[in-house]
Design a protein around this motif. Structure first.
Motif, PDB file in Angstrom:
ATOM      1  N   LYS A 236       0.856  -1.183   0.000  1.00 57.24           N
ATOM      2  CA  LYS A 236       0.000   0.000   0.000  1.00 57.24           C
ATOM      3  C   LYS A 236       0.895   1.237   0.000  1.00 57.24           C
ATOM      4  O   LYS A 236       1.865   1.298   0.758  1.00 57.24           O
ATOM      5  N   PRO A 237       0.615   2.222  -0.832  1.00 54.89           N
ATOM      6  CA  PRO A 237       1.501   3.389  -0.917  1.00 54.89           C
ATOM      7  C   PRO A 237       1.596   4.139   0.405  1.00 54.89           C
ATOM      8  O   PRO A 237       0.636   4.185   1.179  1.00 54.89           O
ATOM      9  N   ASP A 238       2.776   4.708   0.662  1.00 51.92           N
ATOM     10  CA  ASP A 238       2.910   5.634   1.779  1.00 51.92           C
ATOM     11  C   ASP A 238       2.089   6.875   1.475  1.00 51.92           C
ATOM     12  O   ASP A 238       1.956   7.280   0.316  1.00 51.92           O
ATOM     13  N   ALA A 239       1.552   7.504   2.509  1.00 55.31           N
ATOM     14  CA  ALA A 239       0.723   8.689   2.313  1.00 55.31           C
ATOM     15  C   ALA A 239       1.500   9.785   1.589  1.00 55.31           C
ATOM     16  O   ALA A 239       0.989  10.445   0.687  1.00 55.31           O
ATOM     17  N   ASN A 244       2.656  12.920  -3.374  1.00 57.40           N
ATOM     18  CA  ASN A 244       3.601  13.359  -4.398  1.00 57.40           C
ATOM     19  C   ASN A 244       3.181  12.889  -5.777  1.00 57.40           C
ATOM     20  O   ASN A 244       3.335  13.594  -6.769  1.00 57.40           O
ATOM     21  N   SER A 245       2.623  11.666  -5.826  1.00 56.23           N
ATOM     22  CA  SER A 245       2.165  11.120  -7.099  1.00 56.23           C
ATOM     23  C   SER A 245       1.011  11.938  -7.656  1.00 56.23           C
ATOM     24  O   SER A 245       0.944  12.221  -8.848  1.00 56.23           O
ATOM     25  N   VAL A 246       0.098  12.351  -6.768  1.00 58.65           N
ATOM     26  CA  VAL A 246      -1.043  13.159  -7.198  1.00 58.65           C
ATOM     27  C   VAL A 246      -0.570  14.499  -7.731  1.00 58.65           C
ATOM     28  O   VAL A 246      -1.010  14.975  -8.779  1.00 58.65           O
ATOM     29  N   VAL A 247       0.375  15.129  -7.004  1.00 60.89           N
ATOM     30  CA  VAL A 247       0.910  16.419  -7.438  1.00 60.89           C
ATOM     31  C   VAL A 247       1.594  16.287  -8.787  1.00 60.89           C
ATOM     32  O   VAL A 247       1.421  17.112  -9.687  1.00 60.89           O
ATOM     33  N   ALA A 248       2.384  15.212  -8.936  1.00 58.90           N
ATOM     34  CA  ALA A 248       3.090  14.995 -10.199  1.00 58.90           C
ATOM     35  C   ALA A 248       2.107  14.798 -11.345  1.00 58.90           C
ATOM     36  O   ALA A 248       2.280  15.351 -12.436  1.00 58.90           O
ATOM     37  N   ASN A 249       1.065  14.028 -11.093  1.00 62.78           N
ATOM     38  CA  ASN A 249       0.065  13.789 -12.135  1.00 62.78           C
ATOM     39  C   ASN A 249      -0.664  15.070 -12.508  1.00 62.78           C
ATOM     40  O   ASN A 249      -0.956  15.324 -13.675  1.00 62.78           O
ATOM     41  N   GLU A 250      -0.955  15.904 -11.488  1.00 63.03           N
ATOM     42  CA  GLU A 250      -1.615  17.175 -11.771  1.00 63.03           C
ATOM     43  C   GLU A 250      -0.710  18.072 -12.602  1.00 63.03           C
ATOM     44  O   GLU A 250      -1.152  18.750 -13.528  1.00 63.03           O
TER      45      GLU A 250
END
Length: 257
Positions: A236-239, A244-250
């Motif tokens: 399960k991903p670390d919070a 960071n993944s969400v920010v990068a995708n945005e």
């Protein structure tokens, strides 16, 4: 339950397991085959000595571990003897829970446990049994959603199964939070690998296998033992990593406009 296929719809029913665990057993201990009735200890698939190297490498002794569908396996007891401090057992069968004095629970609804309360969920054959239930694969999906919920960020779901990647990986990804899946393959306990020089090994050999980009076995991979067990490590991903993944995708989305 060989080859990942369901051989009996009864495996998904509590009544089947209550009857099985109530019946007399000719053997007090076992690691494969039928058995485990009448309070006798019984380990499906693999016993602790075979799984120990992987468990010790992935789980600190301080980890809070949930044993999903514990049955009357010695795995939890062996882990505690080896230094693990907190192992919680749950099972759908009220009979085996009375025998083992643990928690009776349907793994499709583990609301007794709060969100993010376990470092690891261990599953040795429970998902396979759920895939044999009358409501499969819906019941299996509910179970995996609960597993994802009760795992802390960075926690792992370790699945030991007969199901090959073609039968399990898509289901695991559908759970929503298992972003990273690693695969290990281990021959059944009774199988001996034979080398070209005629030397055979009595101990199971665990092999790490890299999945393809679409989550399958490499096209040239050949199972040494046709009845091998597949061990999936689902993290399960670390919070922080998820954020960071969400920010990068945005950022990628904005850039592409």
């Amino acid at each position: 339950m060989g080859g990942g296929e369901c051989r009996s719809n009864d495996y998904g029913a509590a009544a089947y397991w209550d009857a099985r665990y109530s019946s007399p057993s000719p053997s007090s201990t076992a690691t494969t085959g039928g058995g485990g009735g009448g309070g006798a200890f019984f380990d499906w698939y693999q016993a602790y000595p075979a799984l120990r190297p992987l468990l010790r490498a992935r789980l600190p002794a301080s980890s809070r571990v949930l044993m999903l569908g514990c049955g009357n396996s010695l795995l939890s007891e062996d882990m505690v003897k080896d230094g693990y401090e907190e192992v919680v057992n749950v099972d759908i069968s009220s009979v085996v829970i009375e025998q083992m004095r643990e928690k009776h629970m349907d793994v499709r609804d583990m609301s007794l446990f709060g969100d993010g309360t376990f470092d690891c969920v261990l599953d040795k054959g429970t998902l396979d049994a759920m895939m044999c239930g009358d409501d499969a694969p819906l019941g299996a999906s509910k179970m995996l959603a609960e597993v994802a919920r009760i795992l802390r960020p960075g926690g792992i779901y370790m699945l030991i199964t007969y199901g090959c990647p073609k039968e399990r990986v898509q289901l695991l990804y559908q759970a929503g939070s298992h972003k990273k899946i690693e695969l290990y393959i281990m021959p059944t306990p009774g199988y001996q690998l034979k080398w070209s020089k005629g030397v055979s090994l009595a101990q199971p050999i665990m092999e790490e296998v890299s999945l393809t980009v679409d989550g399958q076995l490499p096209p040239d991979y050949v199972l040494k033992d046709p009845e091998s067990h597949f061990i999936y490590i689902c993290k399960k991903p670390d919070a922080a990593n998820e954020a960071n993944s969400v920010v990068a995708n945005e950022g990628e989305t904005i850039t592409s406009k």
